[in-house]
Design a protein around this motif. Sequence first.
Motif, PDB file in Angstrom:
ATOM      1  N   SER A 210       0.818  -1.218   0.000  1.00  0.00           N
ATOM      2  CA  SER A 210       0.000   0.000   0.000  1.00  0.00           C
ATOM      3  C   SER A 210       0.853   1.271   0.000  1.00  0.00           C
ATOM      4  CB  SER A 210      -0.962   0.014   1.190  1.00  0.00           C
ATOM      5  OG  SER A 210      -0.257   0.194   2.396  1.00  0.00           O
ATOM      6  N   ASN A 211       2.138   1.145   0.347  1.00  0.00           N
ATOM      7  CA  ASN A 211       3.018   2.309   0.371  1.00  0.00           C
ATOM      8  C   ASN A 211       4.420   1.876  -0.071  1.00  0.00           C
ATOM      9  OD1 ASN A 211       4.220   4.760   0.757  1.00  0.00           O
ATOM     10  ND2 ASN A 211       3.744   4.897   2.931  1.00  0.00           N
ATOM     11  N   PRO A 212       4.606   1.653  -1.382  1.00  0.00           N
ATOM     12  CA  PRO A 212       5.870   1.088  -1.865  1.00  0.00           C
ATOM     13  C   PRO A 212       7.034   2.067  -2.006  1.00  0.00           C
ATOM     14  CG  PRO A 212       4.353   1.364  -3.695  1.00  0.00           C
ATOM     15  CD  PRO A 212       3.609   1.762  -2.442  1.00  0.00           C
ATOM     16  N   SER A 213       6.893   3.291  -1.526  1.00  0.00           N
ATOM     17  CA  SER A 213       8.035   4.210  -1.551  1.00  0.00           C
ATOM     18  C   SER A 213       9.090   3.706  -0.571  1.00  0.00           C
ATOM     19  CB  SER A 213       7.598   5.619  -1.166  1.00  0.00           C
ATOM     20  OG  SER A 213       7.226   5.666   0.200  1.00  0.00           O
ATOM     21  N   THR A 214      10.296   4.163  -0.730  1.00  0.00           N
ATOM     22  CA  THR A 214      11.368   3.740   0.174  1.00  0.00           C
ATOM     23  C   THR A 214      11.037   4.091   1.618  1.00  0.00           C
ATOM     24  OG1 THR A 214      12.969   4.046  -1.605  1.00  0.00           O
ATOM     25  CG2 THR A 214      13.846   3.900   0.624  1.00  0.00           C
ATOM     26  N   SER A 215      10.595   5.303   1.846  1.00  0.00           N
ATOM     27  CA  SER A 215      10.267   5.697   3.220  1.00  0.00           C
ATOM     28  C   SER A 215       9.038   4.938   3.723  1.00  0.00           C
ATOM     29  CB  SER A 215      10.048   7.207   3.329  1.00  0.00           C
ATOM     30  OG  SER A 215       8.932   7.607   2.565  1.00  0.00           O
ATOM     31  N   GLY A 216       8.103   4.657   2.832  1.00  0.00           N
ATOM     32  CA  GLY A 216       6.931   3.879   3.222  1.00  0.00           C
ATOM     33  C   GLY A 216       7.304   2.460   3.611  1.00  0.00           C
ATOM     34  N   MET A 217       8.176   1.835   2.820  1.00  0.00           N
ATOM     35  CA  MET A 217       8.627   0.481   3.145  1.00  0.00           C
ATOM     36  C   MET A 217       9.395   0.462   4.460  1.00  0.00           C
ATOM     37  SD  MET A 217       9.684  -1.265  -0.500  1.00  0.00           S
ATOM     38  CE  MET A 217      10.731   0.051  -1.110  1.00  0.00           C
ATOM     39  N   GLU A 218      10.233   1.473   4.656  1.00  0.00           N
ATOM     40  CA  GLU A 218      10.994   1.546   5.906  1.00  0.00           C
ATOM     41  C   GLU A 218      10.059   1.672   7.100  1.00  0.00           C
ATOM     42  OE1 GLU A 218      14.557   4.063   8.109  1.00  0.00           O
ATOM     43  OE2 GLU A 218      13.989   4.596   6.065  1.00  0.00           O
ATOM     44  N   SER A 219       9.025   2.476   6.953  1.00  0.00           N
ATOM     45  CA  SER A 219       8.034   2.623   8.018  1.00  0.00           C
ATOM     46  C   SER A 219       7.334   1.289   8.299  1.00  0.00           C
ATOM     47  CB  SER A 219       7.016   3.694   7.628  1.00  0.00           C
ATOM     48  OG  SER A 219       6.018   3.803   8.593  1.00  0.00           O
ATOM     49  N   CYS A 220       7.004   0.558   7.252  1.00  0.00           N
ATOM     50  CA  CYS A 220       6.353  -0.747   7.405  1.00  0.00           C
ATOM     51  C   CYS A 220       7.266  -1.736   8.125  1.00  0.00           C
ATOM     52  CB  CYS A 220       5.957  -1.306   6.040  1.00  0.00           C
ATOM     53  SG  CYS A 220       4.686  -0.362   5.177  1.00  0.00           S
ATOM     54  N   VAL A 221       8.536  -1.723   7.776  1.00  0.00           N
ATOM     55  CA  VAL A 221       9.500  -2.630   8.401  1.00  0.00           C
ATOM     56  C   VAL A 221       9.713  -2.255   9.866  1.00  0.00           C
ATOM     57  CG1 VAL A 221      11.916  -3.400   8.363  1.00  0.00           C
ATOM     58  CG2 VAL A 221      10.609  -3.281   6.240  1.00  0.00           C
ATOM     59  N   GLU A 222       9.754  -0.968  10.155  1.00  0.00           N
ATOM     60  CA  GLU A 222       9.891  -0.530  11.549  1.00  0.00           C
ATOM     61  C   GLU A 222       8.664  -0.945  12.364  1.00  0.00           C
ATOM     62  OE1 GLU A 222      12.472   0.504  13.060  1.00  0.00           O
ATOM     63  OE2 GLU A 222      13.776   1.167  11.448  1.00  0.00           O
ATOM     64  N   GLU A 223       7.486  -0.853  11.751  1.00  0.00           N
ATOM     65  CA  GLU A 223       6.259  -1.303  12.422  1.00  0.00           C
ATOM     66  C   GLU A 223       6.318  -2.810  12.669  1.00  0.00           C
ATOM     67  OE1 GLU A 223       1.519  -1.603  11.394  1.00  0.00           O
ATOM     68  OE2 GLU A 223       2.621   0.122  10.626  1.00  0.00           O
ATOM     69  N   ALA A 224       6.823  -3.551  11.700  1.00  0.00           N
ATOM     70  CA  ALA A 224       6.978  -4.997  11.866  1.00  0.00           C
ATOM     71  C   ALA A 224       7.952  -5.307  12.995  1.00  0.00           C
ATOM     72  CB  ALA A 224       7.453  -5.636  10.563  1.00  0.00           C
ATOM     73  N   TYR A 225       9.040  -4.533  13.072  1.00  0.00           N
ATOM     74  CA  TYR A 225      10.001  -4.723  14.159  1.00  0.00           C
ATOM     75  C   TYR A 225       9.311  -4.556  15.515  1.00  0.00           C
ATOM     76  CZ  TYR A 225      13.916  -4.206  17.299  1.00  0.00           C
ATOM     77  OH  TYR A 225      14.778  -4.389  18.347  1.00  0.00           O
ATOM     78  N   THR A 226       8.491  -3.535  15.639  1.00  0.00           N
ATOM     79  CA  THR A 226       7.772  -3.296  16.894  1.00  0.00           C
ATOM     80  C   THR A 226       6.865  -4.479  17.234  1.00  0.00           C
ATOM     81  OG1 THR A 226       7.856  -0.916  16.547  1.00  0.00           O
ATOM     82  CG2 THR A 226       6.172  -1.715  18.056  1.00  0.00           C
TER      83      THR A 226
END
Length: 136
Positions: A37-53
């Motif tokens: 839903s948010n394939p930009s680099t910053s969007g992917m990074e945000s998704c990965v950080e959320e997954a980390y949490t």
Amino acid sequence: MKNLILVSTITLFSSHAFCQTEKKDAIDIATEKCINSNPSTSGMESCVEEAYTKWDAELNKVYKQLMAVLKPEQKTALQTAQIEWLKYRDLEFKNIANIYNMQGSMYPLMAANARMEFLKTRVLNLRSYYGAATGF
């Protein structure tokens, strides 16, 4: 005969481990949806950080579940291992930061993903221990 039993046992455990890796975790599914839903680099990074949490919360949950079913000497061993793993995690995260300390927008995403995968691996290990301790 011993070799046949050993090979059979290894095959059984390998098959079980393979089957477990084939099933996607809810956290991974949510992360994929987030990235799609948010394939930009910053969007992917945000998704990965959320997954980390989420994986971090899962780590604490599974650790508590495992501690609840272990015998006293097993609890002591797990506590010691977890303390040492946390030290190793901190060192590994410093290493990841140094490795991905380069120019470019993808490197922070790569670092975030490396941290998340490192944590996820520990959760999967603890889940496996829980399964062994409970017979599941």
